[in-house]
Scaffold this motif. Sequence first.
Motif, PDB file in Angstrom:
ATOM      1  N   PRO A  70       0.797  -1.231   0.000  1.00  0.00           N
ATOM      2  CA  PRO A  70       0.000   0.000   0.000  1.00  0.00           C
ATOM      3  C   PRO A  70       0.827   1.278   0.000  1.00  0.00           C
ATOM      4  CG  PRO A  70      -0.077  -1.057   2.154  1.00  0.00           C
ATOM      5  CD  PRO A  70       0.636  -1.994   1.234  1.00  0.00           C
ATOM      6  N   GLN A  71       2.054   1.228   0.486  1.00  0.00           N
ATOM      7  CA  GLN A  71       2.923   2.400   0.538  1.00  0.00           C
ATOM      8  C   GLN A  71       4.021   2.286  -0.512  1.00  0.00           C
ATOM      9  OE1 GLN A  71       2.079   4.953   2.482  1.00  0.00           O
ATOM     10  NE2 GLN A  71       0.345   3.677   3.097  1.00  0.00           N
ATOM     11  N   PRO A  72       4.465   3.415  -1.052  1.00  0.00           N
ATOM     12  CA  PRO A  72       5.586   3.371  -1.997  1.00  0.00           C
ATOM     13  C   PRO A  72       6.830   2.756  -1.353  1.00  0.00           C
ATOM     14  CG  PRO A  72       4.500   5.505  -2.078  1.00  0.00           C
ATOM     15  CD  PRO A  72       3.933   4.771  -0.895  1.00  0.00           C
ATOM     16  N   VAL A  73       7.653   2.149  -2.176  1.00  0.00           N
ATOM     17  CA  VAL A  73       8.894   1.512  -1.728  1.00  0.00           C
ATOM     18  C   VAL A  73      10.061   2.171  -2.457  1.00  0.00           C
ATOM     19  CG1 VAL A  73       7.746  -0.683  -1.216  1.00  0.00           C
ATOM     20  CG2 VAL A  73       8.721  -0.306  -3.491  1.00  0.00           C
ATOM     21  N   ASP A  74      11.281   1.890  -1.995  1.00  0.00           N
ATOM     22  CA  ASP A  74      12.431   2.443  -2.704  1.00  0.00           C
ATOM     23  C   ASP A  74      12.598   1.717  -4.037  1.00  0.00           C
ATOM     24  OD1 ASP A  74      13.669   0.004  -2.076  1.00  0.00           O
ATOM     25  OD2 ASP A  74      14.936   0.888  -0.535  1.00  0.00           O
ATOM     26  N   GLU A  75      13.359   2.328  -4.935  1.00  0.00           N
ATOM     27  CA  GLU A  75      13.496   1.781  -6.283  1.00  0.00           C
ATOM     28  C   GLU A  75      14.116   0.382  -6.315  1.00  0.00           C
ATOM     29  OE1 GLU A  75      14.232   3.241 -10.807  1.00  0.00           O
ATOM     30  OE2 GLU A  75      15.196   4.388  -9.217  1.00  0.00           O
ATOM     31  N   PRO A  76      15.150   0.093  -5.518  1.00  0.00           N
ATOM     32  CA  PRO A  76      15.686  -1.275  -5.535  1.00  0.00           C
ATOM     33  C   PRO A  76      14.644  -2.328  -5.128  1.00  0.00           C
ATOM     34  CG  PRO A  76      17.290   0.196  -4.541  1.00  0.00           C
ATOM     35  CD  PRO A  76      16.021   0.992  -4.726  1.00  0.00           C
ATOM     36  N   THR A  77      13.776  -1.995  -4.200  1.00  0.00           N
ATOM     37  CA  THR A  77      12.721  -2.934  -3.796  1.00  0.00           C
ATOM     38  C   THR A  77      11.728  -3.139  -4.930  1.00  0.00           C
ATOM     39  OG1 THR A  77      12.976  -2.288  -1.478  1.00  0.00           O
ATOM     40  CG2 THR A  77      10.909  -3.380  -2.084  1.00  0.00           C
ATOM     41  N   ALA A  78      11.351  -2.059  -5.605  1.00  0.00           N
ATOM     42  CA  ALA A  78      10.432  -2.163  -6.749  1.00  0.00           C
ATOM     43  C   ALA A  78      11.056  -3.000  -7.858  1.00  0.00           C
ATOM     44  CB  ALA A  78      10.063  -0.778  -7.261  1.00  0.00           C
ATOM     45  N   ASP A  79      12.330  -2.740  -8.147  1.00  0.00           N
ATOM     46  CA  ASP A  79      13.011  -3.485  -9.207  1.00  0.00           C
ATOM     47  C   ASP A  79      13.156  -4.962  -8.848  1.00  0.00           C
ATOM     48  OD1 ASP A  79      13.174  -1.195 -10.744  1.00  0.00           O
ATOM     49  OD2 ASP A  79      15.243  -0.745 -10.153  1.00  0.00           O
ATOM     50  N   ALA A  80      13.384  -5.259  -7.568  1.00  0.00           N
ATOM     51  CA  ALA A  80      13.486  -6.658  -7.132  1.00  0.00           C
ATOM     52  C   ALA A  80      12.143  -7.365  -7.325  1.00  0.00           C
ATOM     53  CB  ALA A  80      13.944  -6.731  -5.680  1.00  0.00           C
ATOM     54  N   TYR A  81      11.039  -6.685  -7.029  1.00  0.00           N
ATOM     55  CA  TYR A  81       9.711  -7.262  -7.242  1.00  0.00           C
ATOM     56  C   TYR A  81       9.509  -7.592  -8.726  1.00  0.00           C
ATOM     57  CZ  TYR A  81       4.657  -7.662  -7.629  1.00  0.00           C
ATOM     58  OH  TYR A  81       3.390  -8.115  -7.919  1.00  0.00           O
ATOM     59  N   ILE A  82       9.865  -6.645  -9.581  1.00  0.00           N
ATOM     60  CA  ILE A  82       9.721  -6.861 -11.028  1.00  0.00           C
ATOM     61  C   ILE A  82      10.586  -8.033 -11.476  1.00  0.00           C
ATOM     62  CG2 ILE A  82      10.213  -5.849 -13.289  1.00  0.00           C
ATOM     63  CD1 ILE A  82       9.394  -3.117 -11.987  1.00  0.00           C
ATOM     64  N   GLU A  83      11.799  -8.102 -10.995  1.00  0.00           N
ATOM     65  CA  GLU A  83      12.710  -9.189 -11.380  1.00  0.00           C
ATOM     66  C   GLU A  83      12.163 -10.551 -10.954  1.00  0.00           C
ATOM     67  OE1 GLU A  83      15.405 -10.752 -13.575  1.00  0.00           O
ATOM     68  OE2 GLU A  83      15.173  -8.585 -13.454  1.00  0.00           O
ATOM     69  N   ARG A  84      11.581 -10.621  -9.764  1.00  0.00           N
ATOM     70  CA  ARG A  84      10.966 -11.889  -9.315  1.00  0.00           C
ATOM     71  C   ARG A  84       9.830 -12.299 -10.244  1.00  0.00           C
ATOM     72  NH1 ARG A  84      11.489  -9.437  -4.315  1.00  0.00           N
ATOM     73  NH2 ARG A  84       9.253  -8.976  -4.230  1.00  0.00           N
ATOM     74  N   GLN A  85       9.009 -11.333 -10.637  1.00  0.00           N
ATOM     75  CA  GLN A  85       7.896 -11.645 -11.532  1.00  0.00           C
ATOM     76  C   GLN A  85       8.405 -12.088 -12.901  1.00  0.00           C
ATOM     77  OE1 GLN A  85       4.812 -11.800 -10.211  1.00  0.00           O
ATOM     78  NE2 GLN A  85       5.963 -11.264  -8.379  1.00  0.00           N
ATOM     79  N   ALA A  86       9.484 -11.471 -13.362  1.00  0.00           N
ATOM     80  CA  ALA A  86      10.054 -11.809 -14.675  1.00  0.00           C
ATOM     81  C   ALA A  86      10.612 -13.223 -14.695  1.00  0.00           C
ATOM     82  CB  ALA A  86      11.136 -10.800 -15.050  1.00  0.00           C
ATOM     83  N   ARG A  87      11.059 -13.728 -13.550  1.00  0.00           N
ATOM     84  CA  ARG A  87      11.552 -15.110 -13.492  1.00  0.00           C
ATOM     85  C   ARG A  87      10.441 -16.120 -13.776  1.00  0.00           C
ATOM     86  NH1 ARG A  87      13.924 -14.658  -7.980  1.00  0.00           N
ATOM     87  NH2 ARG A  87      15.210 -12.842  -8.307  1.00  0.00           N
ATOM     88  N   TYR A  88       9.208 -15.743 -13.434  1.00  0.00           N
ATOM     89  CA  TYR A  88       8.072 -16.638 -13.649  1.00  0.00           C
ATOM     90  C   TYR A  88       7.412 -16.458 -15.008  1.00  0.00           C
ATOM     91  CZ  TYR A  88       8.456 -17.365  -8.659  1.00  0.00           C
ATOM     92  OH  TYR A  88       8.929 -17.661  -7.410  1.00  0.00           O
ATOM     93  N   ASP A  89       7.670 -15.324 -15.637  1.00  0.00           N
ATOM     94  CA  ASP A  89       6.988 -15.018 -16.899  1.00  0.00           C
ATOM     95  C   ASP A  89       7.959 -14.336 -17.859  1.00  0.00           C
ATOM     96  OD1 ASP A  89       5.339 -14.300 -18.987  1.00  0.00           O
ATOM     97  OD2 ASP A  89       3.942 -13.142 -17.751  1.00  0.00           O
ATOM     98  N   GLU A  90       8.511 -15.096 -18.773  1.00  0.00           N
ATOM     99  CA  GLU A  90       9.473 -14.519 -19.720  1.00  0.00           C
ATOM    100  C   GLU A  90       8.817 -13.587 -20.726  1.00  0.00           C
ATOM    101  OE1 GLU A  90       9.807 -18.090 -22.996  1.00  0.00           O
ATOM    102  OE2 GLU A  90      11.018 -18.220 -21.188  1.00  0.00           O
ATOM    103  N   ASP A  91       7.490 -13.598 -20.807  1.00  0.00           N
ATOM    104  CA  ASP A  91       6.765 -12.724 -21.733  1.00  0.00           C
ATOM    105  C   ASP A  91       6.298 -11.430 -21.076  1.00  0.00           C
ATOM    106  OD1 ASP A  91       7.009 -14.453 -23.909  1.00  0.00           O
ATOM    107  OD2 ASP A  91       5.284 -15.625 -23.251  1.00  0.00           O
ATOM    108  N   LEU A  92       6.783 -11.152 -19.880  1.00  0.00           N
ATOM    109  CA  LEU A  92       6.367  -9.993 -19.096  1.00  0.00           C
ATOM    110  C   LEU A  92       6.779  -8.672 -19.755  1.00  0.00           C
ATOM    111  CD1 LEU A  92       5.196  -9.063 -16.316  1.00  0.00           C
ATOM    112  CD2 LEU A  92       7.576  -9.013 -15.524  1.00  0.00           C
ATOM    113  N   TRP A  93       5.841  -7.734 -19.763  1.00  0.00           N
ATOM    114  CA  TRP A  93       6.101  -6.352 -20.177  1.00  0.00           C
ATOM    115  C   TRP A  93       6.206  -5.501 -18.916  1.00  0.00           C
ATOM    116  CZ3 TRP A  93       5.714  -3.864 -25.117  1.00  0.00           C
ATOM    117  CH2 TRP A  93       5.413  -4.724 -26.186  1.00  0.00           C
TER     118      TRP A  93
END
Length: 113
Positions: A70-93
């Motif tokens: 619910p609250q904004p996070v720092d950029e490294p945390t946001a990027d880590a979340y995106i990277e985790r999602q990308a590991r599960y979905d190679e077609d991720l935009w």
Amino acid sequence: MDSRLKTRLRVQAIIRQCETRAVPAMVVRKGDPDAGALLVKVNAFDAGCTVLTPVTDAGGRRGWMRGTGPQPVDEPTADAYIERQARYDEDLWVVEIESRDGWHPLEDDILAL
């Protein structure tokens, strides 16, 4: 946004909406043009980042949720979340919107789950 739309078109629509308000937006990860999942990272700089992910609520209503909480996070945390999602979905935009006040075109579609 209608999930039946091709992802490429959804991405183009988000970027176009940002352009109309002179808010920088760019594709930072390109996936399958027809059916790839889509994440939207809203970078409000010193105020933090939010990563939005598409969801459907129990009533079938489509919208977005704050994948990073619910609250904004720092950029490294946001990027880590995106990277985790990308590991599960190679077609991720991933679209990144840079908005000091946190504005993004999906505000009205955020669901409280």
